[in-house]
Design a protein around this motif. Structure first.
Motif, PDB file in Angstrom:
ATOM      1  N   ASN A  46     -48.607  -6.814 -45.060  1.00  0.00           N
ATOM      2  CA  ASN A  46     -50.040  -6.667 -45.297  1.00  0.00           C
ATOM      3  C   ASN A  46     -50.535  -7.625 -46.379  1.00  0.00           C
ATOM      4  O   ASN A  46     -51.722  -7.965 -46.425  1.00  0.00           O
ATOM      5  CB  ASN A  46     -50.361  -5.224 -45.699  1.00  0.00           C
ATOM      6  N   THR A 169     -43.554  -5.915 -33.622  1.00  0.00           N
ATOM      7  CA  THR A 169     -44.839  -5.860 -32.922  1.00  0.00           C
ATOM      8  C   THR A 169     -45.644  -7.170 -32.916  1.00  0.00           C
ATOM      9  O   THR A 169     -46.307  -7.450 -31.913  1.00  0.00           O
ATOM     10  CB  THR A 169     -45.715  -4.723 -33.477  1.00  0.00           C
ATOM     11  N   SER A 197     -46.584   2.455 -34.162  1.00  0.00           N
ATOM     12  CA  SER A 197     -46.818   1.097 -34.664  1.00  0.00           C
ATOM     13  C   SER A 197     -48.128   0.533 -34.126  1.00  0.00           C
ATOM     14  O   SER A 197     -48.239  -0.675 -33.878  1.00  0.00           O
ATOM     15  CB  SER A 197     -45.652   0.184 -34.271  1.00  0.00           C
ATOM     16  N   ALA A 198     -49.122   1.406 -33.975  1.00  0.00           N
ATOM     17  CA  ALA A 198     -50.391   1.001 -33.353  1.00  0.00           C
ATOM     18  C   ALA A 198     -51.064  -0.138 -34.106  1.00  0.00           C
ATOM     19  O   ALA A 198     -51.667  -1.026 -33.488  1.00  0.00           O
ATOM     20  CB  ALA A 198     -51.331   2.201 -33.255  1.00  0.00           C
ATOM     21  N   VAL A 199     -50.978  -0.136 -35.434  1.00  0.00           N
ATOM     22  CA  VAL A 199     -51.620  -1.194 -36.218  1.00  0.00           C
ATOM     23  C   VAL A 199     -51.022  -2.553 -35.857  1.00  0.00           C
ATOM     24  O   VAL A 199     -51.744  -3.540 -35.659  1.00  0.00           O
ATOM     25  CB  VAL A 199     -51.474  -0.920 -37.726  1.00  0.00           C
ATOM     26  N   GLY A 200     -49.700  -2.609 -35.748  1.00  0.00           N
ATOM     27  CA  GLY A 200     -49.041  -3.863 -35.406  1.00  0.00           C
ATOM     28  C   GLY A 200     -49.325  -4.326 -33.989  1.00  0.00           C
ATOM     29  O   GLY A 200     -49.217  -5.525 -33.691  1.00  0.00           O
ATOM     30  N   TYR A 201     -49.702  -3.401 -33.129  1.00  0.00           N
ATOM     31  CA  TYR A 201     -49.993  -3.724 -31.730  1.00  0.00           C
ATOM     32  C   TYR A 201     -51.472  -4.047 -31.486  1.00  0.00           C
ATOM     33  O   TYR A 201     -51.884  -4.194 -30.341  1.00  0.00           O
ATOM     34  CB  TYR A 201     -49.600  -2.561 -30.827  1.00  0.00           C
ATOM     35  N   LYS A 202     -52.280  -4.129 -32.543  1.00  0.00           N
ATOM     36  CA  LYS A 202     -53.722  -4.265 -32.348  1.00  0.00           C
ATOM     37  C   LYS A 202     -54.083  -5.439 -31.437  1.00  0.00           C
ATOM     38  O   LYS A 202     -54.868  -5.284 -30.485  1.00  0.00           O
ATOM     39  CB  LYS A 202     -54.444  -4.423 -33.684  1.00  0.00           C
TER      40      LYS A 202
END
Length: 233
Positions: A46, A169, A197-202
């Motif tokens: 980040n 991701t 890991s939704a953030v990494g898959y944005k």
């Protein structure tokens, strides 16, 4: 549990089923270490993307990581149901899920092929040892490409029926874009941990959920989430 081995939908000799049980147990033992490594790398990324990627590479180099057993069973059944003959596995690690993929494509076609990818030489070496232990039933259906998968998958791909994304991701979307020109209409993409890991898959989700794009996607309620994407150009 009715025997020393839990029921499996996978049709394979007993020594392969036993091998898979042993490898999944090893993966479960290391899961807390893997989760901590991922958490630390994401936090660092980040602030510094390159530093986060390097930390993850270093931390995961010797970690025994395998796709969860229930997810492996699902992908095995999915390959049988779709008649998939050519599969790309992005993120082979120690080669556990590769065994399931090879068994499934082998049932669909004597010429079925799993194109497996791994950039860590030691993981690739151990994966090959596991495949050797499984035997020719598995070995004959695997083509291992070592190195940066964005390079190794760039050329010489057959028409692909299924792409398994079990990788860091930020690589999910670049990998899909490399393989996409060789996806057959109706091909399936399976991506792991799309909830946790939704953030990494944005960026990946932005791409596959584009209403004008060629993909249709569904999140399956496996642990951490499992994405089922269909390619409909």
């Amino acid at each position: 549990m009715t025997s020393s081995l839990q029921y499996s939908p996978v049709q394979a000799p007993s020594h392969i089923l036993g091998l898979l049980e042993r490898l999944h147990a090893l993966s479960l033992d290391e899961e807390p270490l893997v989760n901590n490594a991922l958490k630390d790398a994401v936090q660092l990324r980040n602030h510094d993307v390159d530093a986060g990627n390097r930390q993850l590479d270093n931390a995961m180099r010797d970690k025994f990581v395998a796709l969860d057993k229930d997810k492996c069973h699902f992908v095995y059944q999915l390959i049988l149901a779709t008649g998939a003959k050519n599969v790309v596995e992005a993120g082979t690690s120690f080669g556990v899920s590769t065994i399931y993929l090879a068994l499934a494509v082998g049932r669909n076609s004597s010429g079925g092929k799993v194109i497996a990818t791994e950039k860590e030489p030691e993981k690739a070496r151990q994966a090959k040892e596991h495949w050797k232990e499984a035997g020719e039933t598995v070995l004959k259906h695997i083509e291992l490409r070592e190195g940066d998968l964005l390079q190794t998958l760039h050329n010489d791909l057959p028409e692909i029926d299924l792409l398994l994304l079990d990788i860091w991701t930020p690589l999910a979307l670049p990998t899909l874009k490399v393989v996409q020109p060789r996806l057959r209409p109706g091909a399936v993409i399976v991506a792991d941990n799309t909830i946790s890991s939704a953030v990494g898959y944005k960026e990946f989700f932005d791409y596959v959920k584009d209403p004008e794009g060629p993909f249709r996607t569904l999140t399956l309620p496996y642990s951490g989430g499992l994405e089922l994407v269909t390619y409909m150009p």
